[in-house]
Design an enzyme around this catalytic site. Structure first.
Site, PDB file in Angstrom:
ATOM      1  N   ALA A  12       0.796  -1.208   0.018  1.00 25.50           N
ATOM      2  CA  ALA A  12      -0.043   0.074  -0.164  1.00 25.50           C
ATOM      3  C   ALA A  12       1.007   1.240   0.097  1.00 25.50           C
ATOM      4  CB  ALA A  12      -0.954   0.147   1.170  1.00 25.50           C
ATOM      5  N   TYR A 167       3.319 -14.513 -14.586  1.00 22.48           N
ATOM      6  CA  TYR A 167       2.440 -13.596 -13.918  1.00 22.48           C
ATOM      7  C   TYR A 167       0.769 -13.994 -14.006  1.00 22.48           C
ATOM      8  CZ  TYR A 167      -0.272  -9.433 -12.666  1.00 22.48           C
ATOM      9  OH  TYR A 167      -1.162  -8.501 -12.071  1.00 22.48           O
TER      10      TYR A 167
END
Ligand SMILES: NC(=O)c1ccc[n+]([C@@H]2O[C@H](COP(=O)([O-])OP(=O)(O)OC[C@H]3O[C@@H](n4cnc5c(N)ncnc54)[C@H](OP(=O)(O)O)[C@@H]3O)[C@@H](O)[C@H]2O)c1
Length: 286
Positions: A12, A167
């Site tokens: 974050a 990914y």
């Protein structure tokens, strides 16, 4: 009172995770952000306090390539907080064209995108279970529809690695782990803990900006960027799953709605195989 409710958001310090942290702080939750760099994470926590006027913003540090740091971050959280309502497993990334392994010997994409949320969730689940309405939100991606091509005999892609494939696989595995955990919790009668995954959209963040995907792919990535949405838009479905009237569990969401994850490659056996692989990889840290 939201202020009593605690939300822990990984990754974050920027992008979607930071936008989600701001949105939750604005709603007066107690927000604990995570980042891998102490100064940057502390500075972002201060910035969120100033921006929102919410003083209940704290931070925890850990490099989530490493399971020992995930375990340490979980322990720090458990030592400091006696309550957790919402866990948002957001930290993640796209790696480089050359395959790399962590100091613990794990392929970097799967370490950060799959094993870190797996271990963190395991560690924090006992605390989450104590709430009447607990939520786990795993930030996945529609890349699992486009780029996943798993090899169940070579989960960490020792052969035929490329960063987009790694990914896509990692987000597919994260979605399967979400479904698997949801089923486990339901079987245990823990219906009050809901775990869902989300595609945040194509968002202009630091995502992929420093990844070297190789010649042509680097050019394509730059050309697509102006069409991407803002981090605030990327945080919308996360915030919806964190704060909305959600009764579904084990579901993949996009634009505030349940959507199907790709059925390609799915079988109960493959889901179990990935879960068992994760259990095996983190067992020394549990
Ligand atoms: N952007 C998109 O279009 C998009 C689309 C689909 C899904 N997603 C997913 O959304 C999530 C958030 O991505 P984003 O777009 O906001 O990217 P971002 O701007 O690169 O943010 C990623 C966050 O994860 C942290 N992080 C990266 N590696 C870490 C590590 N080894 N240990 C601890 N923290 C680490 C970063 O910290 P630092 O500041 O230290 O780097 C940052 O806080 C990811 O899971 C991504 O896969 C993004």
């Amino acid at each position: 009172m939201n202020q009593e409710k605690v939300v822990f958001i990984t990754g974050a310090t920027g992008g979607i995770g930071k936008a989600a942290a701001i949105a939750m702080a604005q709603r007066q939750y107690t927000v604990v952000i995570h980042g891998r760099n102490k100064e940057r994470t502390a500075a972002v926590a201060e910035e969120i306090k100033k921006l929102t006027g919410n003083r209940q913003v704290d931070y925890i540090v850990g490099d989530f390539f490493l399971m020992r740091e995930v375990k340490k971050a979980a322990t720090s959280f458990l030592n400091k907080y006696k309550r957790l309502d919402i866990l948002i497993n957001n930290a993640g990334g796209l790696m480089n064209k050359e395959r790399a392994v962590t100091a613990e010997g794990i392929e970097t994409t799967i370490a950060l995108n799959v094993l870190a949320p797996f271990l963190l969730t395991k560690q924090l689940l006992p605390l989450l279970q104590q709430r009447e309405d607990a939520r786990i939100i795993n930030v996945a991606s529609n890349a699992h529809k486009l780029n996943a091509r798993p090899d169940f005999n070579d989960i960490e892609l020792h052969k035929h690695y490329n960063p987009l494939r790694a990914y896509g696989n990692s987000k597919l595995f994260l979605i399967w782990n979400t479904q698997h955990l949801a089923a486990q919790l339901s079987q245990q009668g823990l219906h009050h803990v809901r775990v869902n995954s989300v595609h945040p959209g194509a968002i202009a963040t630091n995502f992929g900006v420093t990844s070297n995907l190789g010649g042509l792919m680097n050019v394509v990535a730059k050309l697509l960027r102006p069409f991407f949405k803002t981090p605030e838009q990327g945080a919308e479905t996360l915030t919806f799953l964190a704060t909305g009237d959600i009764h579904l569990t084990g579901t993949y969401f996009e634009k505030n709605k349940p959507v199907g994850a790709s059925p390609k490659y799915y079988s109960k056996r493959n889901e179990q195989l990935i879960w068992d692989y994760c259990e095996q990889q983190v067992k020394q840290w549990k």
